[in-house]
Design a protein around this motif. Structure first.
Motif, PDB file in Angstrom:
ATOM      1  N   SER A  23       0.804  -1.216   0.000  1.00  0.00           N
ATOM      2  CA  SER A  23       0.000   0.000   0.000  1.00  0.00           C
ATOM      3  C   SER A  23       0.838   1.268   0.000  1.00  0.00           C
ATOM      4  O   SER A  23       0.376   2.315  -0.404  1.00  0.00           O
ATOM      5  CB  SER A  23      -0.945   0.000   1.195  1.00  0.00           C
ATOM      6  OG  SER A  23      -0.204  -0.020   2.390  1.00  0.00           O
ATOM      7  N   ILE A  24       2.073   1.182   0.459  1.00  0.00           N
ATOM      8  CA  ILE A  24       2.943   2.352   0.501  1.00  0.00           C
ATOM      9  C   ILE A  24       4.157   2.072  -0.364  1.00  0.00           C
ATOM     10  O   ILE A  24       4.838   1.070  -0.168  1.00  0.00           O
ATOM     11  CB  ILE A  24       3.393   2.658   1.942  1.00  0.00           C
ATOM     12  CG1 ILE A  24       2.186   2.967   2.796  1.00  0.00           C
ATOM     13  CG2 ILE A  24       4.368   3.816   1.975  1.00  0.00           C
ATOM     14  CD1 ILE A  24       2.504   3.171   4.234  1.00  0.00           C
ATOM     15  N   PRO A  25       4.448   2.937  -1.333  1.00  0.00           N
ATOM     16  CA  PRO A  25       5.625   2.713  -2.166  1.00  0.00           C
ATOM     17  C   PRO A  25       6.887   2.615  -1.316  1.00  0.00           C
ATOM     18  O   PRO A  25       7.029   3.306  -0.306  1.00  0.00           O
ATOM     19  CB  PRO A  25       5.668   3.953  -3.069  1.00  0.00           C
ATOM     20  CG  PRO A  25       4.277   4.482  -3.053  1.00  0.00           C
ATOM     21  CD  PRO A  25       3.708   4.125  -1.718  1.00  0.00           C
ATOM     22  N   GLU A  38       1.668  -1.071  13.152  1.00  0.00           N
ATOM     23  CA  GLU A  38       0.384  -0.897  13.832  1.00  0.00           C
ATOM     24  C   GLU A  38      -0.210   0.467  13.494  1.00  0.00           C
ATOM     25  O   GLU A  38      -1.416   0.598  13.328  1.00  0.00           O
ATOM     26  CB  GLU A  38       0.569  -1.042  15.336  1.00  0.00           C
ATOM     27  CG  GLU A  38       0.919  -2.441  15.775  1.00  0.00           C
ATOM     28  CD  GLU A  38       1.117  -2.525  17.272  1.00  0.00           C
ATOM     29  OE1 GLU A  38       0.104  -2.486  17.996  1.00  0.00           O
ATOM     30  OE2 GLU A  38       2.278  -2.619  17.696  1.00  0.00           O
ATOM     31  N   GLY A  39       0.641   1.479  13.393  1.00  0.00           N
ATOM     32  CA  GLY A  39       0.163   2.821  13.055  1.00  0.00           C
ATOM     33  C   GLY A  39      -0.475   2.878  11.680  1.00  0.00           C
ATOM     34  O   GLY A  39      -1.526   3.478  11.493  1.00  0.00           O
ATOM     35  N   LYS A  44      -5.578   3.070   8.418  1.00  0.00           N
ATOM     36  CA  LYS A  44      -6.510   2.473   7.447  1.00  0.00           C
ATOM     37  C   LYS A  44      -7.890   2.256   8.050  1.00  0.00           C
ATOM     38  O   LYS A  44      -8.890   2.320   7.347  1.00  0.00           O
ATOM     39  CB  LYS A  44      -5.952   1.155   6.920  1.00  0.00           C
ATOM     40  CG  LYS A  44      -4.774   1.347   5.996  1.00  0.00           C
ATOM     41  CD  LYS A  44      -4.238   0.030   5.503  1.00  0.00           C
ATOM     42  CE  LYS A  44      -3.049   0.255   4.589  1.00  0.00           C
ATOM     43  NZ  LYS A  44      -2.471  -1.006   4.133  1.00  0.00           N
ATOM     44  N   LYS A  45      -7.953   2.001   9.365  1.00  0.00           N
ATOM     45  CA  LYS A  45      -9.247   1.781  10.016  1.00  0.00           C
ATOM     46  C   LYS A  45      -9.963   3.091  10.327  1.00  0.00           C
ATOM     47  O   LYS A  45     -11.182   3.121  10.392  1.00  0.00           O
ATOM     48  CB  LYS A  45      -9.056   0.996  11.316  1.00  0.00           C
ATOM     49  CG  LYS A  45      -8.709  -0.457  11.088  1.00  0.00           C
ATOM     50  CD  LYS A  45      -8.878  -1.350  12.278  1.00  0.00           C
ATOM     51  CE  LYS A  45      -8.290  -0.857  13.562  1.00  0.00           C
ATOM     52  NZ  LYS A  45      -8.255  -1.847  14.637  1.00  0.00           N
ATOM     53  N   GLU A  46      -9.208   4.165  10.524  1.00  0.00           N
ATOM     54  CA  GLU A  46      -9.814   5.458  10.859  1.00  0.00           C
ATOM     55  C   GLU A  46     -10.179   6.211   9.574  1.00  0.00           C
ATOM     56  O   GLU A  46     -10.023   5.704   8.479  1.00  0.00           O
ATOM     57  CB  GLU A  46      -8.827   6.279  11.712  1.00  0.00           C
ATOM     58  CG  GLU A  46      -8.521   5.675  13.064  1.00  0.00           C
ATOM     59  CD  GLU A  46      -9.727   5.613  13.990  1.00  0.00           C
ATOM     60  OE1 GLU A  46     -10.543   6.560  13.997  1.00  0.00           O
ATOM     61  OE2 GLU A  46      -9.861   4.617  14.701  1.00  0.00           O
ATOM     62  N   ASP A  47     -10.610   7.456   9.744  1.00  0.00           N
ATOM     63  CA  ASP A  47     -11.013   8.276   8.599  1.00  0.00           C
ATOM     64  C   ASP A  47      -9.897   9.170   8.079  1.00  0.00           C
ATOM     65  O   ASP A  47     -10.138  10.131   7.368  1.00  0.00           O
ATOM     66  CB  ASP A  47     -12.234   9.127   8.975  1.00  0.00           C
ATOM     67  CG  ASP A  47     -11.932  10.121  10.083  1.00  0.00           C
ATOM     68  OD1 ASP A  47     -10.880   9.994  10.739  1.00  0.00           O
ATOM     69  OD2 ASP A  47     -12.762  11.026  10.303  1.00  0.00           O
ATOM     70  N   CYS A  48      -8.652   8.845   8.379  1.00  0.00           N
ATOM     71  CA  CYS A  48      -7.497   9.683   8.035  1.00  0.00           C
ATOM     72  C   CYS A  48      -7.379   9.943   6.531  1.00  0.00           C
ATOM     73  O   CYS A  48      -7.027  11.044   6.108  1.00  0.00           O
ATOM     74  CB  CYS A  48      -6.205   9.051   8.545  1.00  0.00           C
ATOM     75  SG  CYS A  48      -6.212   8.657  10.304  1.00  0.00           S
ATOM     76  N   ALA A  49      -7.660   8.928   5.716  1.00  0.00           N
ATOM     77  CA  ALA A  49      -7.490   9.052   4.265  1.00  0.00           C
ATOM     78  C   ALA A  49      -8.435  10.073   3.642  1.00  0.00           C
ATOM     79  O   ALA A  49      -8.218  10.505   2.513  1.00  0.00           O
ATOM     80  CB  ALA A  49      -7.682   7.693   3.602  1.00  0.00           C
ATOM     81  N   THR A  50      -9.441  10.490   4.375  1.00  0.00           N
ATOM     82  CA  THR A  50     -10.348  11.518   3.871  1.00  0.00           C
ATOM     83  C   THR A  50      -9.603  12.832   3.673  1.00  0.00           C
ATOM     84  O   THR A  50      -9.854  13.552   2.711  1.00  0.00           O
ATOM     85  CB  THR A  50     -11.509  11.731   4.860  1.00  0.00           C
ATOM     86  OG1 THR A  50     -12.130  10.478   5.110  1.00  0.00           O
ATOM     87  CG2 THR A  50     -12.521  12.716   4.316  1.00  0.00           C
ATOM     88  N   ILE A 111       0.124   5.883  15.600  1.00  0.00           N
ATOM     89  CA  ILE A 111      -0.073   6.587  14.329  1.00  0.00           C
ATOM     90  C   ILE A 111       0.990   7.661  14.162  1.00  0.00           C
ATOM     91  O   ILE A 111       1.592   7.799  13.095  1.00  0.00           O
ATOM     92  CB  ILE A 111      -1.497   7.185  14.243  1.00  0.00           C
ATOM     93  CG1 ILE A 111      -2.534   6.070  14.121  1.00  0.00           C
ATOM     94  CG2 ILE A 111      -1.605   8.150  13.064  1.00  0.00           C
ATOM     95  CD1 ILE A 111      -3.975   6.544  14.231  1.00  0.00           C
ATOM     96  N   ALA A 112       1.246   8.433  15.219  1.00  0.00           N
ATOM     97  CA  ALA A 112       2.247   9.496  15.164  1.00  0.00           C
ATOM     98  C   ALA A 112       3.635   8.920  14.859  1.00  0.00           C
ATOM     99  O   ALA A 112       4.369   9.467  14.029  1.00  0.00           O
ATOM    100  CB  ALA A 112       2.264  10.267  16.480  1.00  0.00           C
TER     101      ALA A 112
END
Length: 120
Positions: A23-25, A38-39, A44-50, A111-112
């Protein structure tokens, strides 16, 4: 004819399932590609990609821009994790980041750490 198309689609699907897609180059990831951190999984589970992408500004800054601005250290990990849970505005522009109060502090820290680890 329909059978040939069906067989071709099944074959193509089977071949694609053996691909080594990540998913990440690789040039953006400081972590091992075979197992996501884990981050990354929490993002991916949260709404961060919005609002955020790895290498592009969307509504908020890209993860790479955040990692470039804040070096990996305890102070910045705490700052970014608090921004994630409490939200805020003014650092990257006038659009505020929404608070993620339901997110556990430990998860926000993971995540941080993931975001800051993207800076090579």
């Amino acid at each position: 004819m329909k059978i040939k198309i069906l067989v071709a689609m099944i074959t193509l699907g089977s071949l694609c399932s053996f691909s080594n897609y990540v998913s990440i180059p690789a040039q953006y990831s400081a972590i091992e590609q075979t197992k996501p951190s884990e981050g990354e999984a929490l993002i991916k589970k949260e709404d961060c990609a919005t609002c955020h992408k790895i290498d592009k500004k969307v509504v908020g800054p890209s993860y790479l821009d955040i990692a470039k601005k804040y070096p990996m250290n305890d102070k910045n990990i705490k700052y970014i994790s608090e921004k994630i849970t409490k939200g805020g505005s003014g650092v990257w522009g006038p659009i505020p980041m929404s608070a993620h109060t339901a997110l556990k502090k430990d998860d926000a820290k993971k995540i941080a750490i993931y975001i800051l680890s993207l800076n090579k």
